[in-house]
Structures are given as structure tokens and as C-alpha cells.
Design an enzyme around this catalytic site. Structure first.
Site, PDB file in Angstrom:
ATOM      1  CD  GLU A 296     127.585  54.129 -18.638  1.00 32.33           C
ATOM      2  OE1 GLU A 296     127.224  53.588 -17.592  1.00 32.33           O
ATOM      3  OE2 GLU A 296     127.668  55.455 -18.971  1.00 32.33           O
ATOM      4  CD  GLU A 343     134.740  56.738 -13.415  1.00 39.23           C
ATOM      5  OE1 GLU A 343     134.474  58.408 -13.492  1.00 39.23           O
ATOM      6  OE2 GLU A 343     133.283  55.888 -13.695  1.00 39.23           O
ATOM      7  CE  LYS A 346     130.336  58.217 -12.099  1.00 36.62           C
ATOM      8  NZ  LYS A 346     131.364  57.230 -12.554  1.00 36.62           N
ATOM      9  CD  GLU A 352     126.408  56.547  -7.946  1.00 39.06           C
ATOM     10  OE1 GLU A 352     127.411  57.159  -8.925  1.00 39.06           O
ATOM     11  OE2 GLU A 352     125.304  56.483  -7.811  1.00 39.06           O
TER      12      GLU A 352
END
Ligand SMILES: *[C@@H]1O[C@H](CO)[C@@H](O)[C@H](O)[C@H]1NC(C)=O
Ligand SMILES: *[C@@H]1O[C@H](CO)[C@@H](O)[C@H](O)[C@H]1NC(C)=O
Length: 370
Positions: A296, A343, A346, A352
Site C-alpha cells: 500500500e 471509502e 471507513k 481515511e
């Protein structure tokens, strides 16, 4: 990033150490120009694992994400040919059949204890979730869990689980095609700076990571690490200049260098320092070099108030320069950018939710030329 909340806490502590070392030892050197030749230690070995140069993570904690069937054309539109998932959903695996796009799959953390003790369970996962699909879908690796090496409830069971998954894969004669590994956060390093002095966390170095690295070496599999220059930058602010974290422009006359006082190696960006610290830490265990895959890496486009560096423009610059940096290196290190989609589901810090290259509806958040 699945376990981002936990990671953020562990990484915060960790980066405080970096801030201190930079402030105490080397703040002036990071700003200095000149010094010896630019170089790195990491990546000086052939990996030849059939793993990607540039891939992308497909996390699914978003509302309104497109159905799996829409993924191949979205991924192709970014000129990306490698996708890493956080699960083993057959619908996703099937959707990439005959597309030329490779998949790196992940077995969820909660399966680790049973996999460690039950080979039949590992065989059943491979039989049900890999065997029916691998002829049409290119599957390059399976990560056994995500960032669990420091979690006491999993760490002792991690290597036995990986061994059983590898045995199961071997039983079906897929071990040459599909590598078994696991992803680590950089919190596995208790010291990272200067990079030549980096070491692994004492609590897991001998008991977990040594056998784990030996397993990876024996099975010719890569070490997977999640590398976040953004978090390093943010947590050591303002001791790391933003442009050092964002890879500085190649031909800038003001290009900064940080020279490791012990190795003499000069670095022009934070990413190279972070990867060389992984390299040194593995060496500190007395083990030979091992191919590394950056499982990542990315930069957020937005965050909480006060996170000015999390912006569309910085995300674009970071990812674009990362791609160019990797292209220039003769010693290639494969990376999976985080992430394909924002996302919004999250939990935790606002930052995030904003790592995607695409909105949920598939349109691009910014241009990236891969
Ligand atoms: C091991 O896994 C198999 C297959 O999932 C299952 O049938 C069996 O009951 C498990 N054995 C134990 C001891 O848990
Ligand atoms: C996709 O979503 C983004 C963010 O919500 C929005 O700005 C954009 O207009 C949408 N694009 C399309 C084609 O609907």
C-alpha cells in the site's frame, strides 16, 4: 488500510521517535544540499516474481461503489494491470477473468487462528476460492491477513497459517504461480531513522518475523509492506519538508538531500528512506536480502481541519512523481497504490475516507498518468 484505526495509533507512537531523531540528529542534514552520490540499498536484487510495477488496492468500505463487473474497465482506464483486494470474493475474482489484469487476494484476519491449526481448512479455501478461477483469472499472490504481525492474538499463529496455506496451494500444484505472503505496517520497525540503523520491533523480531522471512525466502515470495510517506510527514511536521515527502521535482536546483551519517547514502525523498529502513531492519536480523513489494502507498486528497497537506493537488503530485520515480529506477520495486475508490464508510479520522483515485461513481478525482 483495513485496520487503519489501529495502524494510525501505532504509527503515531512510532513516528514520534522519528521526529525526535530528526530534530536531535539530522534536521540540518535533511535540508542540506550537496553531499555524496544519491543512492539506495533497497531493491538491489532481482525479484522476477511476476508481480506488478504499478498496481492498485481495491478496498470496499464505500457506499455506491460500482459492482465488481464494472471494475476491469475502470482499472484499465487508469492503465493499471494489477489489483490487490482485501478479501477473496469469487464475484470479484470472476470479474477479472480473461482481462489480463492480475489479482493479489487476501484471507481475512479472523481466519488466521483456524488456518494455523487446520490444514483441511486451508485446502478448503484454496479448493473453493482459487481452484475454480485460476485458469481464467491471473492470481499472483495471497496475503494471509492484513497488518497482523504486531497483534498478539494473531502474531503467534501467522507463520503456521501461512505454512498451511502454502501447503494447500502446493497440493493443487499452484505454488509456482501463486505466492503466499502477508502485509505489514511499518510499525514492525521500532527504529527507522537514520535508515541504516533501522531495526525490527523486539517483541516480534525473533519470534515472528525471523521465521516469517525465512518462510518467504524458502518459498521465493516477497515481503509486503505498507509505506505511507504522508503519515510520516504529518507526524513529524514540520521537520520533514513537504516537497521531500512529495518527491521533489527531478531537475530543481533547490533539490534537498538527506545523507545518512552512517552509510553515507544521500536520499532525495522520504519514500527511499522508508524502504531502505526496511532493508536495514531485515539485515539486522542476520538474514539475506528479500524482494519487497509495497502493498500500500498513496496520498489522501482531504482530511480533518489542520491537514492542509491532504489535498487533491498533493495527492496528484505524490502519485504522479511516485510513478515516475519507480520508472526511472533500474532496480524495480512493485507498488500497489492506495486506493482505487474513496471509502466513505471507513470510521476514524476523516483522512481515511479520501485515498481514492476515483469517486464511487467511477469518475476520476484527479488526473494521473500511468
Ligand atoms: C478442519 O477443517 C475442516 C474443513 O473446513 C473441517 O471439516 C474440520 O472439522 C476441521 N477440524 C477441526 C479439528 O476443526
Ligand atoms: C461523481 O461523483 C462526484 C463526487 O460526488 C461528482 O462531483 C461528479 O460530478 C460525479 N460524476 C458523475 C459523472 O456523476
Amino acid at each position: 488500510m483495513m485496520m487503519m484505526t489501529m495502524k494510525m495509533t501505532t504509527q503515531y507512537t512510532f513516528w514520534i521517535l522519528l521526529i525526535f531523531s530528526i530534530l536531535i540528529a539530522s534536521c540540518s542534514t535533511i535540508l542540506a544540499l550537496g553531499g555524496p552520490g544519491i543512492g539506495t540499498n533497497y531493491g538491489k536484487y532481482g525479484s522476477n516474481l511476476g508481480v506488478p510495477e504499478i498496481g492498485i488496492n481495491y478496498g470496499r468500505y464505500g457506499s455506491n461503489l460500482p459492482p465488481p463487473e464494472a471494475l476491469p474497465s475502470l482499472v484499465s482506464s487508469l492503465s493499471i494491470k494489477h489489483v490487490k483486494t482485501f478479501d477473496m470474493d469469487p464475484r470479484v475474482t470472476k470479474s477479472f477473468a480473461n482481462t489480463g489484469i492480475s489479482l493479489s487476494l487476501c484471507i481475512p484476519n479472523d481466519k488466521i487462528p483456524i488456518l494455523a491449526s487446520n490444514l483441511s481448512e486451508a485446502e478448503s479455501i484454496i479448493r473453493n476460492l482459487i481452484l475454480p478461477y485460476h485458469k481464467n483469472t491471473i492470481i499472483t499472490s495471497i496475503s494471509v491477513g492484513n497488518e497482523v504481525s504486531l497483534l498478539p492474538q494473531f502474531s503467534g499463529k501467522l507463520v503456521p497459517a501461512m505454512v498451511n496455506v502454502h501447503r494447500a496451494i502446493k497440493r493443487y500444484r499452484l505454488h509456482k504461480k501463486i505466492k503466499v505472503s502477508t502485509t505489514h505496517s511499518l510499525a514492525i520497525l521500532s527504529r527507522r531513522f537514520p535508515p541504516s540503523t533501522a531495526v525490527l520491533h523486539k517483541s516480534i523480531a525473533e519470534s515472528v518475523l525471523k521465521p516469517l522471512l525465512r518462510f518467504l525466502q524458502r518459498t521465493n515470495s516477497p515481503l509486503m509492506v505498507n509505506v505511507y510517506p504522508y503519515l510520516a510527514y504529518k507526524q513529524s511536521y514540520p521537520s520533514i519538508p513537504l516537497d521531500f515527502a512529495l518527491f521533489q521535482p527531478e531537475n530543481s536546483p533547490k533539490r534537498r538531500r538527506y545523507t545518512d551519517p552512517y552509510s553515507g547514502i544521500a536520499y532525495t525523498n522520504l519514500f527511499d528512506i522508508m524502504l531502505d529502513s526496511v532493508d536495514s531492519a531485515v539485515k539486522s536480523l542476520g538474514l539475506p536480502k528479500i524482494p519487497v513489494v509495497v502493498s500500500e502507498i498513496g496520498w489522501p486528497t482531504s482530511g480533518d481541519p489542520g491537514e492542509a497537506a491532504a489535498s487533491l493537488e498533493n495527492a496528484r503530485v505524490f502519485n504522479q512523481r511516485l510513478v515516475e520515480h519507480l520508472r526511472r529506477r533500474w532496480n524495480k520495486v512493485p507498488v500497489y497504490i492506495f486506493a482505487l475508490f474513496d471509502e466513505d464508510q471507513k470510521t476514524g479520522a476523516a483522512v481515511e475516507k479520501h485515498w481514492g483515485l476515483l469517486f464511487g461513481n467511477g469518475s476520476r478525482k484527479y488526473d494521473l498518468n500511468i
